[in-house]
Write a protein that holds these residues in place. Structure first.
Motif, PDB file in Angstrom:
ATOM      1  N   LYS A 173      45.600  59.854  30.822  1.00 57.23           N
ATOM      2  CA  LYS A 173      45.644  61.395  30.613  1.00 57.23           C
ATOM      3  C   LYS A 173      46.315  61.286  29.135  1.00 57.23           C
ATOM      4  N   SER A 175      48.898  63.866  26.991  1.00 58.17           N
ATOM      5  CA  SER A 175      49.567  65.010  27.010  1.00 58.17           C
ATOM      6  C   SER A 175      49.647  66.045  25.862  1.00 58.17           C
ATOM      7  N   PHE A 245      45.691  72.380  33.649  1.00 60.76           N
ATOM      8  CA  PHE A 245      46.109  70.934  33.654  1.00 60.76           C
ATOM      9  C   PHE A 245      47.191  70.766  34.681  1.00 60.76           C
ATOM     10  N   TYR A 250      49.162  67.449  35.764  1.00 62.13           N
ATOM     11  CA  TYR A 250      50.056  67.390  34.760  1.00 62.13           C
ATOM     12  C   TYR A 250      51.188  68.126  35.144  1.00 62.13           C
ATOM     13  N   PRO A 329      52.066  62.945  32.420  1.00 62.76           N
ATOM     14  CA  PRO A 329      51.504  63.687  31.532  1.00 62.76           C
ATOM     15  C   PRO A 329      52.011  65.126  31.479  1.00 62.76           C
TER      16      PRO A 329
END
Length: 606
Positions: A173, A175, A245, A250, A329
């Motif tokens: 992933k 960020s 996200f 996330y 992330p």
């Protein structure tokens, strides 16, 4: 040899010595100076030509030395977390103080909702740390001396580092971090951030054709974060970017340097979901705004709490998030607006802090797994600089640059080639939204996927081109403002030709513009009917030989109130407004009698 001959040889030698020793210096004056080009080409394709000037237009600086102003109250405490416990860490006191503190919920907008109240004393000289609690907390502290004078009043927040290490994600992933600075144009950034520009040299892609699509921050950031215009978003139920996200595992964070949250509906209710981001700064700023703030400048546009500006509180929030960002992330969004919205020269104060911020993120290895967007919403919207034609152009040329790790180019070569090539394409916040949606699923950036998506994009007729196009795809070079959904008032792809202010068509269109303002304010009886006082600026906008329409960009001044308004008017069979109406000078208390932001900029209260 005669004396005269010796003298002649001596003089000849001196001549040649002086000539050859001074020749390099003579060349400096004799050779023509190399002219530095004033214009920088942003976009140059079949759909749009955009350029900008390197040197700034003339402007009048603030009446006070903005760059020298500092918060005038002491910073007597700081917030620290050690081994899971939160402490207020006092400095050495000059006198004995009695303090009260209030603990509030970390994500609650109700600033009067107190979870706990306590007291402690501070003695002159050294003091021990004061334990407060644990976890995310907001703590307001007020200290008085023996004569009951308030010596210290501040709000602290605690954001402890993660207590345990999470298991690494099985899927890769990337960020995302957004660092937003309000009212900074592309060229304003170049002029005001020399240290940051030097730090970023050769490690970023700048999108020179990035354009605004609305008047204010909300109208430009709503399309970025939701994919819809600010008007459309109020009736939509689709997820915000941070919700997308979060659904992909996330962590999420949101912070501003103002208590006036950007994303509110017309009736001033919060438009955030019932559960905001995981880490959320607005309640902290709201508590400061309600209790401990004071103004740094005479116009009351820059706020302090104790010895810190609100912008410092925002950067402290980012610093405290770094341990969390190293662990998993993240999608994080940060926005700074105080000072830069009102004062041209304030931007220079942010150069070193942002360079140090990016350097700290680099040293913490955050940037190796993050795509970072440093961006703005528009250029300066008011003031002397905005009154110039160059200021008017720069208002529609906001900053956008991206910093990303090298491994992205290795793993997704075609997508990143398109990304970098789009640096000189016409780009909007709608495109940014689609770009970030791609990042939630990196498989979409594989070469095979990019090739297939590109074929689909090329199959569209120009009039059916999607409003938002991912920057990982090649944006068609024929894209115009109309195809990109950029309103006429914000489009500088067309050539602007200045025309006489007393021209009959200019006066006719100017009266039509004032009439249009009055039609909008008519339902509000508290707003005065405006009259045309003068035409301040008038430009003919070239549509090209294929069009029989004419369009004028106008700036008029009205009475009462001396309001200055801009709009574009199209002349065909009838006059028609082709843009919203923009207020370009401060109105402050003139519009106190209305709350609707669309009417507030137009209304002069009777």
């Amino acid at each position: 040899m005669s004396t005269s001959m010796r003298l002649l040889m001596l003089l000849t030698g001196i001549f040649f010595l002086l000539y050859f020793s001074l020749e390099p210096y003579m060349d400096m004056f004799e050779r023509p100076a190399i002219a530095i080009p004033e214009d920088i080409i942003f976009v140059n394709n079949s759909g749009c030509f955009l350029s900008a000037r390197q040197s700034p237009a003339r402007y009048s600086p603030a009446g006070e030395p903005i760059n020298l102003l500092r918060c005038r109250k002491p910073q007597l405490m700081s917030a620290r977390t050690r081994k899971g416990a939160n402490f207020l860490v006092p400095k050495a006191m000059l006198e004995n103080l009695q303090c009260t503190y209030w603990v509030l919920a970390a994500k609650d907008f109700q600033s009067n909702k107190v979870l706990l109240e306590g007291h402690f004393s501070l003695k002159r000289g050294a003091n021990a740390d004061i334990p407060i609690g644990e976890g995310q907390q907001i703590v307001r502290v007020k200290c008085k001396n023996q004569t009951n004078d308030t010596i210290y009043h501040d709000v602290h927040f605690f954001l402890p580092p993660p207590l345990r290490k999470l298991k690494p994600n099985e899927t890769e992933k990337l960020s995302v971090m957004v660092l937003g600075i309000d009212s900074i144009s592309q060229m304003h950034f170049v002029r005001s951030f020399p240290q940051l520009n030097g730090f970023l040299e050769n490690v970023h892609t700048k999108f020179f054709g990035y354009s605004r699509v609305g008047q204010d921050a909300r109208a430009n950031l709503m399309p970025f974060l939701s994919g819809f215009s600010s008007d459309e978003a109020e009736s939509q139920t689709e997820a915000w970017l941070w919700e997308r996200f979060r659904a992909q595992g996330y962590g999420t964070a949101y912070g501003e340097d103002s208590a006036e949250v950007l994303f509110t509906t017309r009736n001033e209710k919060k438009q955030f979901p019932s559960e905001p981001t995981e880490f959320y700064l607005p309640p902290v700023l709201l508590e400061m705004h309600s209790h401990s703030r004071y103004s740094l400048d005479l116009r009351e546009m820059i706020y302090c709490t104790a010895g810190r500006q609100f912008q410092e509180v925002l950067r402290d929030f980012i610093a405290k998030l770094v341990p969390h960002m190293r662990q998993r992330p993240f999608f994080s969004f940060f926005w700074e607006s105080q000072g830069v919205q009102e004062y041209y020269e304030f931007a220079t104060q942010l150069d070193q802090p942002y360079m140090m911020l990016l350097k700290s993120l680099q040293e913490a290895d955050i940037l190796n797994n993050t795509i970072l967007f440093l961006m703005s919403d528009h250029g300066l919207r008011a003031g002397d600089y905005r009154s110039s034609f160059q200021g008017m152009e720069e208002e529609s040329q906001p900053l956008l640059l991206a910093i990303y790790p090298d491994w992205l180019k290795v793993k997704y070569p075609q997508a990143m080639e398109n990304f970098e090539r789009n640096s000189h394409s016409l780009v909007t916040p709608y495109d940014l939204h689609q770009t970030l949606r791609d990042i939630t699923c990196l498989d979409q950036l594989q070469n095979s996927q990019i090739e297939q998506r590109n074929k689909t994009l090329q199959s569209h007729l120009p009039e059916n081109l999607p409003r938002g196009i991912s920057l990982f795809l090649p944006i068609p070079e024929y894209r115009t403002c109309e195809l990109a959904h950029i309103p006429s008032l914000f489009c500088f792809c067309r050539k602007h030709t200045e025309i006489p202010l007393d021209d009959g068509l200019v006066l006719r269109c100017s009266r039509f513009l004032v009439k249009s303002i009055n039609q909008l304010t008519k339902p509000h009886s508290q707003c005065a009917e405006l009259k045309l006082h003068s035409v301040v600026m008038a430009y003919f906008m070239d549509f090209g030989e294929e069009s029989f329409d004419h369009e004028l960009r106008l700036r008029v001044m009205t009475l009462p109130g001396h309001g200055e308004f801009e709009a574009t008017v199209r002349v065909s069979d009838a006059l028609k407004l082709t843009s919203s109406i923009s207020r370009v000078n401060p109105y402050q208390a003139q519009s106190h009698c209305v709350s609707d932001p669309r009417i507030k900029v137009l209304c002069f209260c009777t």
